[in-house]
Write a protein that holds these residues in place. Structure first.
Motif, short mmCIF file in Angstrom:
data_model
loop_
_atom_site.label_atom_id
_atom_site.label_comp_id
_atom_site.label_asym_id
_atom_site.label_seq_id
_atom_site.Cartn_x
_atom_site.Cartn_y
_atom_site.Cartn_z
N ARG A 63 1.15 -1.23 0.66
CA ARG A 63 0.04 -0.22 0.34
C ARG A 63 0.60 1.48 -0.28
NH1 ARG A 63 -3.11 -3.60 3.79
NH2 ARG A 63 -5.17 -4.05 2.38
N SER A 99 1.81 2.37 -3.60
CA SER A 99 0.25 2.83 -4.44
C SER A 99 0.31 3.91 -4.77
CB SER A 99 -0.77 2.79 -3.55
OG SER A 99 -1.90 3.23 -4.38
N PRO A 109 -4.52 -9.95 -4.67
CA PRO A 109 -5.67 -8.88 -4.78
C PRO A 109 -5.07 -7.54 -4.19
CG PRO A 109 -6.09 -10.58 -3.64
CD PRO A 109 -4.91 -11.18 -3.26
N VAL A 110 -4.19 -7.54 -3.32
CA VAL A 110 -3.92 -6.26 -2.45
C VAL A 110 -3.04 -5.26 -3.86
CG1 VAL A 110 -2.20 -5.25 -0.53
CG2 VAL A 110 -4.02 -7.21 0.09
N ALA A 158 -2.96 -5.67 -6.88
CA ALA A 158 -3.73 -5.37 -7.84
C ALA A 158 -4.76 -4.19 -7.09
CB ALA A 158 -4.87 -6.25 -8.23
N GLU A 159 -5.15 -3.88 -5.85
CA GLU A 159 -5.85 -2.63 -5.58
C GLU A 159 -4.56 -1.32 -5.51
OE1 GLU A 159 -6.92 -1.92 -0.72
OE2 GLU A 159 -6.92 -3.71 -1.40
N CYS A 160 -3.69 -1.96 -5.56
CA CYS A 160 -2.86 -0.67 -5.10
C CYS A 160 -1.59 -0.35 -6.67
CB CYS A 160 -1.30 -1.01 -4.13
SG CYS A 160 -1.80 -1.13 -2.92
N GLY A 161 -2.93 -0.53 -7.75
CA GLY A 161 -2.63 -0.45 -8.68
C GLY A 161 -0.72 -1.19 -9.40
N LEU A 172 -7.34 -10.70 -11.84
CA LEU A 172 -7.17 -9.57 -11.52
C LEU A 172 -6.69 -8.49 -12.33
CD1 LEU A 172 -5.49 -10.48 -8.01
CD2 LEU A 172 -8.29 -9.85 -7.87
#
Length: 395
Positions: free
Chosen positions: A100, A103, A127-128, A130-133, A168
């Motif tokens: 994170r 990100s 998934p983290v 992917a969430e963080c770009g 993802l």
């Protein structure tokens, strides 16, 4: 298509990699660990020397899982002008926090999170990422002691990684002391890239210089598509493991029989209620008639690997309970026929624990000749002609 990543330490090695048509140049210092980082000044100089001819990735080093420390190093490497920055994620309660923290940088450079197959990789981090770009994720090995990726994570387990990455939207990569025989085993899993260092150094080891002939041998195992004179140029003989028609394969060389015999695995199989909820020993015998690429085979470029058959059986069995021996045999035959060099396959499946002898089924499947010339391998395999079925007692 799967791309080839070659790890290099300096300009001379980078030029060898470029001359051998690798797809991605990776900058690292193999003497400093799995993700040993080159000095930033050297990274900047290599970026200038490559001058945009190929995409470049660089590693950040084997860093502790401290968000501020990792972010600072990623900023430093990204500022050197590379296209990708690879960041190692070791087991830690702070791993997600480290992701994170990166990100904001994902908008500036393509981030690749590296998990380690020999360090209990946490796929929950995907998934983290992917969430963080993040742009992608990679499986590698942390300890370079001669063990390979497949020693720590068998092919039956890797599809979970590549499948999650695809779902993802992450690019997936596989590395970890990979050798030439690993390539045909990993290509069917459809990673976006395979990474190499030691295999490119010939017999000298990963900390010595790369060897041009060793690079060419690995390059020849990975299907290559490049633009030539304004159009795509593909060597279809090398696309076998990725489901393309062999096109120019020369049938005049004849065929070889590649076989796996007495391959016994615990399998969840059976239609009876007493066969559910546990495994029983099943023996597989598989023989494939395979078109030769040459009459003088010398290395993995010229053969169909029996490991591909065994890996396929393991992967099919890992999917869970199978009702019928016939269905299991069909799945194995279809897997083998995905390679367009395979003209015919015989599969025998025997359950060994239902009596004093083996019972089961033997099938033969043959590729339709007219379709093997015109269709991708998966389609041609789907159209395979059933020839013979021999059964024991009820499956």
């Amino acid at each position: 298509m799967t791309k080839m990543l070659a790890s290099v330490t300096g300009t001379e090695e980078a030029e060898i990699a470029i001359a051998c048509n690798v797809d991605i140049i990776d900058l690292k210092d193999p003497k400093s660990g799995a993700l040993g980082a080159l000095p930033t000044a050297d990274v900047r100089a290599l970026v200038a020397a490559v001058a945009g001819r190929l995409p470049i990735s660089a590693v950040c080093g084997d860093l502790p899982m401290e968000p501020d420390l990792i972010r600072a190093k990623v900023e430093e490497v990204a500022a050197a002008g590379v296209d990708y920055v690879k960041v190692g994620f070791f087991p830690s309660g702070k791993a997600a926090d480290c992701a994170r923290a990166l990100s904001p940088l994902a908008r500036q450079v393509k981030l690749v999170g590296v998990l380690f197959a020999d360090k209990e990789p946490d796929f929950g981090l995907l998934p983290v990422f992917a969430e963080c770009g993040f742009h992608g994720a990679m499986l590698d090995t942390a300890v370079k002691n001669g063990s390979r990726l497949l020693d720590h994570m068998p092919p039956a387990g890797i599809p979970d990684f590549t499948k999650i990455c695809r779902e993802l939207g992450l690019m997936s990569g596989l590395s970890g002391s990979l050798e030439a025989p690993d390539v045909p085993r990993l290509l069917p899993l459809k990673p976006d890239f395979l990474g190499f260092r030691g295999a490119l150094c010939g017999e000298t080891g990963r900390t010595d210089g790369i060897d041009a002939e060793a690079v060419r041998q690995i390059r020849a195992l990975i299907p290559e598509e490049r633009q030539a004179e304004g159009r795509s140029s593909v060597d279809y003989r090398l696309l076998a493991a990725r489901g393309y028609s062999p096109g120019a394969a020369d049938a005049t060389h004849g065929t070889d029989k590649i076989f796996v015999r007495d391959f016994v695995l615990p399998v969840e199989i059976g239609a009876y209620s007493f066969e559910h909820g546990h495994t029983q020993k099943v023996r597989f015998d598989v023989t494939a008639d395979v078109l030769r690429v040459t009459n003088t085979p010398e290395d993995m470029r010229h053969v169909f690997s029996y490991d591909v058959i065994m890996d396929g059986i393991r992967t099919i069995v890992a999917h869970g309970h199978v009702q019928l021996s016939e269905a299991l045999a069909e799945h194995v035959a279809a897997h083998v026929l995905e390679d367009p060099r395979v003209m015919r396959v015989t599969v025998r499946v025997e359950k060994l624990e239902l009596g004093p002898g083996g019972v089961g089924v033997e099938i033969e499947r043959r590729r339709a000749k007219e379709q093997s010339r015109a269709l991708p391998a998966k389609a041609a395999g789907d159209a395979a002609i059933p020839v013979r079925v021999q059964k024991g007692q009820a499956s």
